[in-house]
Design a protein around this motif. Structure first.
Motif, PDB file in Angstrom:
ATOM      1  N   ASP A  28       0.893  -1.148   0.000  1.00  0.00           N
ATOM      2  CA  ASP A  28       0.000   0.000   0.000  1.00  0.00           C
ATOM      3  C   ASP A  28       0.937   1.204   0.000  1.00  0.00           C
ATOM      4  N   CYS A  29       1.002   1.932  -1.103  1.00  0.00           N
ATOM      5  CA  CYS A  29       2.009   2.987  -1.193  1.00  0.00           C
ATOM      6  C   CYS A  29       1.641   3.955  -2.292  1.00  0.00           C
ATOM      7  N   GLU A  30       2.594   4.768  -2.719  1.00  0.00           N
ATOM      8  CA  GLU A  30       2.304   5.750  -3.769  1.00  0.00           C
ATOM      9  C   GLU A  30       2.329   5.136  -5.171  1.00  0.00           C
ATOM     10  N   PHE A  31       2.819   3.938  -5.290  1.00  0.00           N
ATOM     11  CA  PHE A  31       2.900   3.263  -6.590  1.00  0.00           C
ATOM     12  C   PHE A  31       3.542   4.144  -7.661  1.00  0.00           C
ATOM     13  N   CYS A  77       5.458   9.398 -11.340  1.00  0.00           N
ATOM     14  CA  CYS A  77       4.435   9.116 -10.334  1.00  0.00           C
ATOM     15  C   CYS A  77       3.547   7.995 -10.863  1.00  0.00           C
ATOM     16  N   ALA A  78       2.573   7.590 -10.061  1.00  0.00           N
ATOM     17  CA  ALA A  78       1.703   6.481 -10.450  1.00  0.00           C
ATOM     18  C   ALA A  78       0.990   6.764 -11.770  1.00  0.00           C
ATOM     19  N   LYS A  79       0.555   8.017 -11.945  1.00  0.00           N
ATOM     20  CA  LYS A  79      -0.159   8.342 -13.172  1.00  0.00           C
ATOM     21  C   LYS A  79       0.747   8.142 -14.389  1.00  0.00           C
ATOM     22  N   GLY A  80       1.942   8.662 -14.277  1.00  0.00           N
ATOM     23  CA  GLY A  80       2.875   8.544 -15.396  1.00  0.00           C
ATOM     24  C   GLY A  80       3.291   7.105 -15.639  1.00  0.00           C
ATOM     25  N   PHE A  81       3.591   6.376 -14.567  1.00  0.00           N
ATOM     26  CA  PHE A  81       4.167   5.043 -14.739  1.00  0.00           C
ATOM     27  C   PHE A  81       3.119   3.970 -14.998  1.00  0.00           C
ATOM     28  N   PHE A  82       1.995   4.057 -14.312  1.00  0.00           N
ATOM     29  CA  PHE A  82       0.983   3.004 -14.442  1.00  0.00           C
ATOM     30  C   PHE A  82      -0.285   3.467 -15.173  1.00  0.00           C
ATOM     31  N   GLY A  83      -0.329   4.739 -15.597  1.00  0.00           N
ATOM     32  CA  GLY A  83      -1.607   5.276 -16.086  1.00  0.00           C
ATOM     33  C   GLY A  83      -1.736   5.350 -17.588  1.00  0.00           C
ATOM     34  N   LEU A 117      -3.419  11.130  -5.759  1.00  0.00           N
ATOM     35  CA  LEU A 117      -2.196  10.621  -6.364  1.00  0.00           C
ATOM     36  C   LEU A 117      -2.461   9.751  -7.576  1.00  0.00           C
ATOM     37  N   PHE A 118      -3.570   9.037  -7.550  1.00  0.00           N
ATOM     38  CA  PHE A 118      -3.760   8.008  -8.570  1.00  0.00           C
ATOM     39  C   PHE A 118      -4.641   8.442  -9.725  1.00  0.00           C
ATOM     40  N   HIS A 119      -5.212   9.641  -9.626  1.00  0.00           N
ATOM     41  CA  HIS A 119      -6.081  10.055 -10.717  1.00  0.00           C
ATOM     42  C   HIS A 119      -5.930  11.524 -11.019  1.00  0.00           C
ATOM     43  N   SER A 120      -6.219  11.862 -12.269  1.00  0.00           N
ATOM     44  CA  SER A 120      -6.206  13.250 -12.685  1.00  0.00           C
ATOM     45  C   SER A 120      -7.236  13.362 -13.786  1.00  0.00           C
ATOM     46  N   GLY A 121      -8.260  14.169 -13.567  1.00  0.00           N
ATOM     47  CA  GLY A 121      -9.299  14.312 -14.578  1.00  0.00           C
ATOM     48  C   GLY A 121     -10.026  12.998 -14.789  1.00  0.00           C
ATOM     49  N   ALA A 122     -10.667  12.877 -15.933  1.00  0.00           N
ATOM     50  CA  ALA A 122     -11.466  11.689 -16.191  1.00  0.00           C
ATOM     51  C   ALA A 122     -10.663  10.644 -16.951  1.00  0.00           C
TER      52      ALA A 122
END
Ligand code: SF4
Ligand code: SF4
Ligand code: SF4
Ligand code: FES
Ligand code: FES
Lengths: 898, 177
Positions: free
Chosen positions: A188-191, A260-266, A779-784
């Motif tokens: 459970d972390c920032e991923f 960050c999580a968005k960049g790496f996993f999104g 941290l895990f989301h930005s916009g839709a």
């Protein structure tokens, strides 16, 4: 100048700065000393012993990763003794390392593979059986294979030193050392993916791309992240039509290889099955039907022309997302202004960034930062106001952490969060001074800071003599106000004092300040604060607004807002108009343009007949009370260029499929004003086209050809027209404060709205709803968009209201219970979770799931900048249901996982 | 909120933290306190300790797993630790383990069904001249024979202690017993 020393490595002399590590010095002359635990980002740990070298006059081999150069040092990296040492370290590692390269995702880019190959060990003296770890579920996105671990602890150190998350533990000891999360629970972390990238072997890998590739099978595209304004460089690794994974490389980009999580996993939204692949047109049956480009474009051009002829160009408006490239944005406004002939255009920079851009332009003459990320790292005082930096701008967050943790900067925070150690980092944990500011109160806190500048006698003497009138009038206005109620006065004054006493200081501001009533005034007031301290024009000092979307800065500079021509220059600025008319060989329309909310009003009133919306979804972005949907429904023609059939697209008469950033060429401009390349990793999905290309084709059909061979030609024009794009360097050049503007501001400019800027503001309307709810970034989301990225959905698939555990206990609420929220405008029922960083009395809800709040928020437009404020509200909370009930099932597990 | 620590223990915590220049320094004594309280270091206790010391729970966990003397699972009321290091091994660690097994029916790592005894093997306990030996909770029992072992186990089971004890040798000495 740094002191230099000369050393000899393998007979070659090299001069390096004092303090350099031998392993780094060697790298500079092309000698790669094998290593596992060393990483230039991390403090030396010297735990793996792989990097041993001979140093003359030292009796034993030395670890080159922790040995600092000394004048005259003689180092040998390739003697038989050294080779023997390297071989035996490898032999120890291989005593336990499994031979599973064939199924290991690291295969082909694994340090252990490479070194083994280099030293070609053929046998081993070890006959013991290898250690075997029990395999368990580690996390939905990160896979762990401890049998492969070489115990270098890079992952643990990265998570601590760089991320400040400290989610990884080096459990047990000796051979059975194991990297785990707390007590073997799932991670459970920032991923951020940092541990995945920094692991030299295949012990920590991404589950999103598990078993899908060998590194050499993939095509790589160096591009820029499309989520937030930090502007991270990343590498899209693709195969065929699919993005397989995202990587970054150390030392590269403004992010220096961190993500960050968005960049790496999104990234998976790019290949989402719901992507629009053909144009859609609403037909007689009232439904949208697929058509070809050849069918749709002429008809669309004709309808736009008809409307223009019948109602005038002013009956047509446009809106574009600041996630588009500069090229898209530039062509969009040019299309609107020339091919259509209307100044009614806006971008999503209107949701907040316009507040900062206008303030900066007004006072310093440039809308850009006068500092860069390097200045953040080197600052000795950082003042964060309403940034939620880790969630909204994670990489700037890392710069702040670096400044504090590595260089001892004093961190001052005026944030809604309060210090609390949890599984994601919390910037206020690093604060030297923290003032807890409830949602919607940041503007008041800023006024308090300015007052404190006077009360603490921090005003620059030179300024007082140079601009006495300015100083005395600001003093009168600011000190007439009481310190804001409910904020810690002493702490506020101490913050002002600490900041004023710094050698170099940067103020970072974010959405909690800019997207709340008073956002625009606060930005100006903070510039007052810097002026008063005598710091605004000092090198290394500045006000740095952070942008939520990746290209809001570009949107403003491309002139994609009602008030600005490219530059940005004011629409009414005669000189700028002449200049742009020269470049365009045509006049931009002279009329005052309408911004987003004004356009919606005009649509409702029936004076705006058509709208072209590019990549934005106002029906979702604005609260129900803004009645965006009903306004858009009244239009004669609504055209939407989109990736997905959004709420807004569903209302459209024509929907045109657009390319995602992964399929585009162009540029993004990040928060700090740095222009970076966007390069395609994929061919356009289906029949989608880049936004600029769609607009270009339309212009041709409308008889006003804005033709460009490719995006680069548009960039060429941008560079000719906009000063800040003339030279695109390898590093950002912070803008300079224009002395003339400051002079103008100090003599007259400040006075126009002085009373408004220093009034206590409308007291929050007293009502029975006592909780302050803030809607914001996570941290895990930005916009839709992020809610279409499977990886990010695995981390967070629904919006949960977050409250302080003590509040929850008082209300008898457990994690997963549901509560009804009631505001003056509506009600909504949402699940609840708890975090200690949310202060008591405050609630937080993730912006990306705002549809769950339905009619709850109301909206107040900024009287000056038209920014719609709808992210802070007051609500009542009632428990309605217990137990883990969550809206909708969790998303399907990712294929490939065990 | 409920705590893994009793009221009395909670009152001792600030004093323990104050003994160290850095909060983190108090980690080992607080873990020990938790073990005194519950017989093992529970996850709840680790989280609470993390909170007091500004650490994350994984950082606390990492330390707990490094030391064999912290139990991570509940253990019997009496914890039998048998030394298995060289000196004791030469004079009969294996015998001792056998006697315990014969008496209580448990092997290393097991707990008796009544929850009274848990058996562990540990490294040298510093009684190398007087092996084989075992430690039960804080007390040492040295130069063990099968008879002596049986008697110790009977006494402990019945009364919680046995006069054959030769310890405890603790530092710093516990506040008061
Ligand atoms: S925050 Fe999570 S993903 Fe990032 S380094 Fe730490 S454990 Fe790895
Ligand atoms: S998981 Fe990877 S980075 Fe972490 S200690 Fe093991 S080998 Fe090193
Ligand atoms: S979302 Fe922002 S911080 Fe995260 S990788 Fe993208 S640009 Fe960087
Ligand atoms: S790289 Fe030097 S000891 Fe690990
Ligand atoms: S060897 Fe057993 S106590 Fe030292």
């Amino acid at each position: 100048m740094a002191e230099m020393v000369t050393i000899l490595i393998d007979g070659k002399p090299i001069e390096v700065e004092k303090g350099t590590l031998v392993i780094e010095a060697a790298r500079r002359i092309g000698v790669m000393i094998p290593h596992f635990c060393y990483h230039p980002k991390l403090k030396p740990d010297a735990n793996c012993r792989m990097c041993l070298v001979e140093v003359e006059k030292m009796p034993k081999l030395q670890t080159s990763c922790s040995t600092v150069v000394a004048e005259g040092m003689v180092v040998r990296t390739n003697t038989p003794v050294v080779d023997e040492a390297h071989k035996s370290v490898l032999e120890f590692i291989l005593a336990n390392h499994p031979l599973d390269c064939p199924i290991c995702d690291q295969g082909g880019r694994c340090d252990l593979q490479d070194f083994s190959h280099r030293y070609t060990p053929t046998g081993s003296q070890f006959t013991d059986t290898k250690r075997v770890y029990e395999k368990g579920f580690f996390s939905p996105l990160i896979e762990k294979e401890m049998n492969r671990c070489v115990s270098c602890l890079r992952c643990v150190r990265y998570c601590d030193e760089i991320m400040d998350v400290k989610a990884l533990a080096n459990a047990a000891r000796s051979t059975m050392t194991e990297i785990v999360h707390f007590a073997g629970h799932p991670l459970d972390c920032e991923f951020c993916g940092g541990c995945v990238q920094i692991c030299p072997v295949g012990a920590i890998t991404s589950r999103l791309s598990m078993y899908e590739f060998r590194p050499w099978m993939m095509k790589r595209a160096d591009t820029t992240c499309g989520y937030c304004g930090d502007g991270c460089s990343l590498i899209l690794e693709t195969r065929g039509e699919k993005v397989i994974e995202v990587m970054s490389s150390h030392g590269n980009g403004r992010n220096n290889g961190d993500l960050c999580a968005k960049g790496f996993f999104g990234y998976q939204y790019v290949n989402h099955e719901d992507r629009l692949t053909t144009p859609l047109v609403r037909q007689a049956d009232g439904n949208l039907h697929p058509v070809t480009w050849d069918e749709v474009l002429p008809v669309l051009a004709e309808r736009l022309t008809q409307i223009k002829l019948a109602h005038g160009a002013d009956a047509i408006g446009g809106l574009i997302s600041a996630r588009c490239t500069n090229e898209d944005l530039y062509l969009f406004q040019k299309f609107m202004r020339l091919a259509i002939g209307s100044n009614h255009l806006d971008s999503t920079a209107r949701y907040g960034h316009v507040n900062a851009a206008r303030a900066l332009r007004r006072v310093q003459g440039t809308n850009r930062w006068t500092v860069s990320y390097e200045d953040i790292v080197q600052a000795d005082a950082l003042l964060l106001i309403g940034t939620q930096v880790t969630a909204a701008n994670p990489i700037v967050g890392l710069k702040v952490k670096e400044a504090v943790k590595k260089h001892g900067a004093t961190l001052l925070t005026l944030e809604t969060l309060v210090p609390s150690i949890e599984t994601t980092s919390n910037i206020t944990n690093l604060s030297a001074l923290h003032v807890a500011v409830p949602p919607g109160r940041h503007a008041a806190a800023v006024r308090g800071l300015v007052k404190a500048a006077f009360d603490e006698n921090l005003v620059d003497a030179a300024l007082s003599s140079r601009a006495g009138d300015y100083v005395s009038r600001i003093r009168a206005a600011a000190t007439a106000l009481p310190y804001p109620e409910g904020l810690d006065e002493a702490a506020l004054r101490a913050v002002a004092k600490a900041f004023a006493g710094a050698r170099r200081g940067v103020i970072l501001i974010g959405q909690d300040l800019l997207q709340a009533p008073g956002g625009h005034e606060s930005a100006v007031n903070l510039l007052d604060f810097l002026l008063l301290l005598g710091k605004l024009t000092q090198p290394g000092w500045g006000l740095a607004p952070l942008t939520e979307e990746n290209n809001e800065q570009g949107a403003v500079e491309m002139g994609a807002t009602a008030e600005y021509l490219p530059g940005p220059a004011d629409v009414g600025d005669a000189a700028a108009r002449t200049q742009i008319a020269g470049a365009w060989k045509d006049q931009p329309p002279a009329s005052q343009g309408m911004h987003l909310l004004e356009m919606l009003d005009a649509a409702r009133a029936g004076t705006l007949k058509a709208m072209l919306i590019v990549g934005e979804n106002p029906v979702r972005s604005l609260p129900l009370s803004a009645k965006a949907a009903s306004a858009l429904e009244k239009l004669d023609l609504l055209v939407v260029q989109e990736l997905f059939l959004t709420e807004t697209a569903k209302l459209a008469d024509v929907v045109l499929p657009a390319c995602s950033y992964a399929e585009k060429t162009g540029t993004f401009t990040n928060s700090e004003g740095f222009v970076q390349k966007v390069r395609p990793g994929l061919e356009p999905v289906g029949d989608s086209r880049p936004d600029w290309e769609i607009l270009s084709s339309l212009s041709v059909m409308m008889g006003y050809p804005l033709e460009y061979g490719d995006a680069k030609e548009i960039l060429k024009e941008i560079r000719a027209v906009i000063p800040g794009y003339r030279v695109l360097g390898a590093k950002p050049e912070p803008a300079q404060v224009a002395a003339k503007s400051v002079e103008q501001y100090l003599t007259r400019g400040f006075a126009e709205d002085l009373p408004a800027r220093y009034s206590a503001g409308a007291a929050p309307k007293a009502n029975s709803h006592r909780w302050a709810l803030a809607v914001g970034q996570t941290l895990f989301h930005s916009g839709a968009m992020s809610t279409k990225a499977q990886g990010l959905l695995e981390l967070q698939h629904e919006g949960k209201l977050i409250m302080n555990p003590a509040d929850a206990q008082r209300l008898g609420i457990a994690d997963g219970d549901r509560v009804r929220l009631t505001s003056t405008s509506g009600e909504a029922t949402v699940p609840v979770t708890m975090l200690g960083r949310i202060p008591e009395g405050t609630l937080f809800f993730p912006e990306s799931f705002r549809e769950a709040l339905a009619g709850l928020p109301s909206m107040t437009p900024d009287p000056v900048t038209g920014v719609p404020y709808c992210k802070q509200l007051r609500v009542s909370v009632d428990k309605v249901g217990t137990g883990g009930a969550s809206s909708g099932p969790p998303p399907a597990r990712i294929a490939g996982g065990k | 909120m409920t705590s893994a620590f009793s009221k009395a223990a909670q009152e001792r915590i600030p004093g323990i933290i104050a003994r160290y220049a850095e909060k983190r320094g108090a980690l080992l004594p607080l873990l020990w306190l938790a073990q005194e309280e519950q017989g093992y270091v529970s996850e709840e206790a680790m989280k609470e300790i993390a909170g007091w010391l500004d650490l994350t729970p994984p950082q606390v966990y990492e330390t707990v797993t490094f030391y064999t003397m912290y139990n991570r699972r509940p253990i019997g009321k009496y914890h039998i630790q048998v030394c298995r290091s060289l000196m004791c091994a030469l004079v009969g660690t294996d015998n001792l383990l056998g006697w315990i097994h014969a008496k209580l029916g448990i092997k290393t790592g097991q707990t008796t069904p009544d929850g009274l005894f848990t058996l562990s093997q540990v490294e040298c306990l510093g009684s190398c001249g007087t092996g084989p030996m075992m430690q039960i909770n804080d007390d040492y029992y040295e130069r063990l024979t099968q008879d002596k072992t049986n008697r110790v186990l009977d006494d402990v089971k019945r009364e919680g202690k046995c006069p054959l004890a030769t310890g405890p040798f603790m530092f710093p000495e516990p506040a008061q017993k």
